[in-house]
Design a protein around this motif. Structure first.
Motif, short mmCIF file in Angstrom:
data_model
loop_
_atom_site.label_atom_id
_atom_site.label_comp_id
_atom_site.label_asym_id
_atom_site.label_seq_id
_atom_site.Cartn_x
_atom_site.Cartn_y
_atom_site.Cartn_z
N ASN A 416 0.91 -1.03 0.04
CA ASN A 416 -0.17 -0.01 0.01
C ASN A 416 0.79 1.21 -0.07
O ASN A 416 0.31 2.21 -0.78
N TYR A 417 1.95 1.14 0.56
CA TYR A 417 2.76 2.52 0.81
C TYR A 417 4.33 2.36 0.58
O TYR A 417 4.62 1.14 0.75
N ILE A 418 4.80 3.49 0.35
CA ILE A 418 6.44 3.55 0.29
C ILE A 418 6.66 4.79 1.03
O ILE A 418 6.22 5.81 0.83
N LEU A 419 7.87 4.36 2.16
CA LEU A 419 8.10 5.35 2.95
C LEU A 419 9.61 5.78 2.40
O LEU A 419 10.28 4.80 2.34
N TRP A 420 9.86 7.03 2.28
CA TRP A 420 11.05 7.29 1.70
C TRP A 420 11.33 8.62 2.35
O TRP A 420 10.81 9.46 2.78
N LYS A 421 12.81 9.00 2.23
CA LYS A 421 13.48 10.19 3.10
C LYS A 421 14.02 11.00 1.67
O LYS A 421 14.68 10.52 0.87
N ARG A 422 13.92 12.28 1.64
CA ARG A 422 14.50 13.18 0.57
C ARG A 422 16.04 12.97 0.95
O ARG A 422 16.48 12.96 2.17
N THR A 423 16.73 13.28 -0.09
CA THR A 423 18.21 13.59 -0.08
C THR A 423 18.54 14.70 0.85
O THR A 423 17.88 15.85 1.00
N GLY A 424 19.29 14.50 1.85
CA GLY A 424 19.58 15.38 2.66
C GLY A 424 19.08 14.99 4.18
O GLY A 424 19.49 15.56 5.14
N ASP A 425 18.09 13.91 4.16
CA ASP A 425 17.62 13.45 5.09
C ASP A 425 16.71 14.20 6.44
O ASP A 425 16.80 14.00 7.48
N LYS A 426 16.35 15.36 5.47
CA LYS A 426 15.65 16.42 6.53
C LYS A 426 14.01 16.17 6.34
O LYS A 426 13.47 17.08 6.92
N MET A 427 13.56 15.18 5.35
CA MET A 427 12.03 15.36 5.18
C MET A 427 11.92 13.89 4.89
O MET A 427 12.45 12.96 4.29
N LEU A 428 10.69 13.35 5.62
CA LEU A 428 10.16 12.04 5.68
C LEU A 428 8.97 12.01 4.96
O LEU A 428 8.14 12.60 5.45
N TRP A 429 8.75 11.15 3.77
CA TRP A 429 7.50 11.22 3.04
C TRP A 429 6.75 9.69 3.10
O TRP A 429 7.40 8.64 2.82
N LEU A 430 5.41 9.76 3.10
CA LEU A 430 4.80 8.34 2.91
C LEU A 430 3.73 8.49 1.64
O LEU A 430 2.95 9.35 1.31
N TYR A 431 4.32 7.58 0.91
CA TYR A 431 3.75 7.71 -0.50
C TYR A 431 2.65 6.53 -0.74
O TYR A 431 2.72 5.44 -0.43
N ASN A 432 1.55 7.00 -1.19
CA ASN A 432 0.17 6.14 -1.09
C ASN A 432 0.20 5.44 -2.66
O ASN A 432 0.14 6.26 -3.86
N ARG A 433 0.37 4.09 -2.69
CA ARG A 433 0.60 3.62 -4.16
C ARG A 433 -0.51 3.45 -4.67
O ARG A 433 -0.66 3.27 -6.21
N ALA A 434 -1.72 3.35 -4.36
CA ALA A 434 -3.03 3.29 -4.95
C ALA A 434 -3.30 4.69 -5.42
O ALA A 434 -3.60 4.61 -7.00
N ASP A 435 -3.55 5.76 -4.94
CA ASP A 435 -3.77 6.90 -5.51
C ASP A 435 -2.49 7.91 -5.92
O ASP A 435 -2.87 8.97 -6.48
N LYS A 436 -1.50 7.48 -5.67
CA LYS A 436 -0.15 8.18 -6.07
C LYS A 436 -0.04 9.29 -5.25
O LYS A 436 0.67 10.57 -5.85
N SER A 437 -0.79 9.67 -3.99
CA SER A 437 -0.51 10.92 -3.21
C SER A 437 0.49 10.62 -2.32
O SER A 437 0.84 9.32 -1.93
N GLN A 438 0.90 11.68 -1.68
CA GLN A 438 1.61 11.33 -0.53
C GLN A 438 1.57 12.50 0.40
O GLN A 438 1.12 13.54 0.41
N VAL A 439 2.16 12.05 1.77
CA VAL A 439 1.93 13.06 2.78
C VAL A 439 3.19 12.93 3.60
O VAL A 439 3.97 11.95 3.76
#
Length: 562
Positions: A416-439
């Motif tokens: 359902n989800y992909i958890l990733w951090k942006r380059t620089g390690d200062k932002m963490l995002w949760l990507y929804n694989r179904a509707d392609k949204s992220q928070v």
């Protein structure tokens, strides 16, 4: 489609809509095993630091040194176990040069890849920068029935009995009357009715239908067998051989098997590679001592050792043994044949520069000798003075499906989800694989707090920041931090089915099934493999469990096809 797949047709149709996979790992593994059982190895070829194998199903496999793409893949990493060469599927013969490879297709065309510094790929270019890491067809060249590779050149025999050559030509080894390098095939002069060819380091030989042997090229050590040391730019007849049935060329020596099963040799004898119980150079053929009933012979390019197979399936070797290439358990040079240990039922042999191969009648392959590039194919870089078994020739998927790419690093994922951090390690995002949204789960907002680790929980995210050198872990759910505690939380998100092992050796990651004793997948470079159990819903309450392997490489998530 195999019958056992039919029962789950609907479930897998649903799966195809969700993920670009075609079968579960266990099902594909069984299919590969069944396919492998009917496609054993029938031929091997040895280069300076690599090996090739041809299977009954027409596929080609490669391992060892890959500096110039001679293994047929674009990663340029050395391989210590066999990988399948792409673009080839109906091959009937193979050959290995110094750092290039050849394949003969069943339609009579020739394919080449690897180093092209001397035009040995036959594509008309001839430049170190224009080597090929994937097989390319030699254009306007067909009706070929046999091939062989020298150090940096090649020979081909056509169905009309003519011989053709291309590549390096410093000593006239192309046999066209010149010493000019050729980047496309040219015909060897003065030869017809040829039934076999052999290419050495810088000299060539041909066997005619009348049993005579002809040679040309470098003759520094008398390897042309004409009684002189004069280089020849066109073929000359080898003296005293008129009933030959097989020929072989080495670094600077030559061999022929006569119809009575005896072996004759001439040329350089520094290491005793002529097998006449001396180390005296010979300019005309002498008989190899103590050897009869021989059915095949081999000598490696740039090498100083010789191999022979007898009619009883045993293998005998002599000459240079500095790296254990004679396979007698020692490193002692031999000037007469000794039997290779623990080896019988052999149907084919070949020799690399300082290593050797044998194909057994059951389609398995044995190797021994120098292994500094992994050219023995046993998964190591350890040289061997007696035969070892090459790793299973099971298909390892080449293609991967890129599912998602992010500007950062993927830390965890599920169906359902992909958890990733942006380059620089200062932002963490949760990507929804179904509707392609992220928070956004975390943002440092200009502070120095960096994301160290993070994982998906059953209903949220657990992540760890490093604050002033102290780890602090948070539990996040639906936009709110519900819990916070000091100290590093250790967690491991990797899951592996029973009997499956993931390991990395010399920059290559392998997925190996201990239960089935075979390699399932491999890749070179960065990244890691992860296994995830995913359940898909079917009609009614039917559930379809699916075990999938993924490759996670920084900001990219791949589905691998097993």
């Amino acid at each position: 489609m195999r019958p056992r797949f039919m029962l789950l047709a609907f479930g897998f149709l649903t799966l195809m809509l969700l993920l670009p996979f075609r079968a579960t790992a266990s099902e594909a593994g069984s299919a590969l095993e069944a396919e492998s059982s009917k496609s054993g190895v029938i031929m091997v070829a040895g280069g300076r630091g690599h090996g090739l194998a041809l299977k009954q199903d027409g596929t080609v496999w490669a391992w060892g040194l890959n500096y110039n793409g001679q293994l047929g893949e674009d990663q340029f990493y050395d391989r210590y176990t066999p990988i399948q060469v792409q673009r080839l599927g109906s091959v009937i013969a193979i050959a290995a040069g110094n750092e290039h490879s050849l394949a003969l297709d069943s339609d009579g065309t020739v394919w080449a890849w690897g180093n092209n510094a001397s035009g040995q790929l036959g594509d008309g270019s001839g430049s170190p920068g224009l080597g090929r890491y994937a097989p390319n067809q030699i254009k306007n060249f067909s009706s070929v029935v046999a091939i062989d590779s020298g150090a940096n050149y090649n020979l081909a025999l056509k169905s009309d009995g003519s011989v053709w050559a291309w590549g390096a030509n410093s000593f006239g080894q192309l046999g066209n009357g010149t010493t000019i390098e050729r980047h496309t095939p040219v015909q060897v002069q003065g030869l017809d009715s040829v039934v076999a060819i052999s290419a050495g380091t810088e000299h060539s030989m041909a066997l005619k239908s009348d049993g005579t042997v002809w040679a040309w090229g470098n003759n520094t050590s008398g390897q042309l067998g004409d009684g002189t040391t004069t280089h020849r730019y066109v073929p000359v007849q080898v003296q005293g051989i008129n009933s030959a049935v097989s020929i072989a060329t080495g670094g600077s020596h030559s061999l022929a098997v006569k119809s009575d099963g005896t072996v004759w040799a001439w040329g350089n004898n520094t290491f005793g590679q002529l097998g006449d119980e001396t180390t005296i150079e010979r300019h005309t053929p002498v008989q190899v001592q103590g050897l009869g009933s021989v059915t095949a012979i081999a000598a490696g390019i740039r090498g100083g050792h010789t191999l022979a197979v007898k009619s009883d399936g045993t293998v005998w070797a002599w000459g240079n043994n500095a790296s254990g290439q004679l396979g007698d358990g020692s490193n002692i040079n031999r000037s007469s044949p000794v039997q290779v240990t623990n080896l019988d039922s052999v149907s084919a042999i070949t020799a690399g520069t300082s290593h050797s191969f044998a194909v057994k009648r059951d389609g398995t392959v044995r190797s021994w000798g120098l292994n500094n590039y992994g050219q023995l194919g046993d998964g190591s870089k350890t040289s061997r003075s007696s035969p070892v078994t090459i790793a299973a020739f099971n298909p390892v998927p080449y293609a991967e499906t890129l599912l998602y790419r992010f500007d950062g690093t993927i830390l965890d994922f599920d169906q359902n989800y992909i958890l990733w951090k942006r380059t620089g390690d200062k932002m963490l995002w949760l990507y929804n694989r179904a509707d392609k949204s992220q928070v956004m789960v975390y943002d440092s907002y200009g502070t120095e707090d960096k994301v160290n680790q993070a994982m998906l929980s059953d209903d949220g995210v657990i992540y760890t920041l490093v604050t002033n050198g102290v780890p602090v872990t948070y539990y996040w759910k639906q936009g709110t931090v519900l819990h916070r505690w000091e100290g590093q939380t250790q967690y491991d998100t990797s899951e592996k089915p029973n009997g499956t092992v993931v390991y990395t050796l010399y920059g290559t990651t392998y997925l190996y099934s201990t239960q089935e004793s075979k390699l399932l997948y491999s890749f070179s470079g960065s990244g890691k493999l992860e296994y995830r159990e995913i359940v898909f819903s079917g009609p009614g309450d039917i559930q379809y469990p699916y075990g999938a392997w993924y490759r996670v490489d920084g900001g990219a998530l791949y589905g691998i096809r097993i």
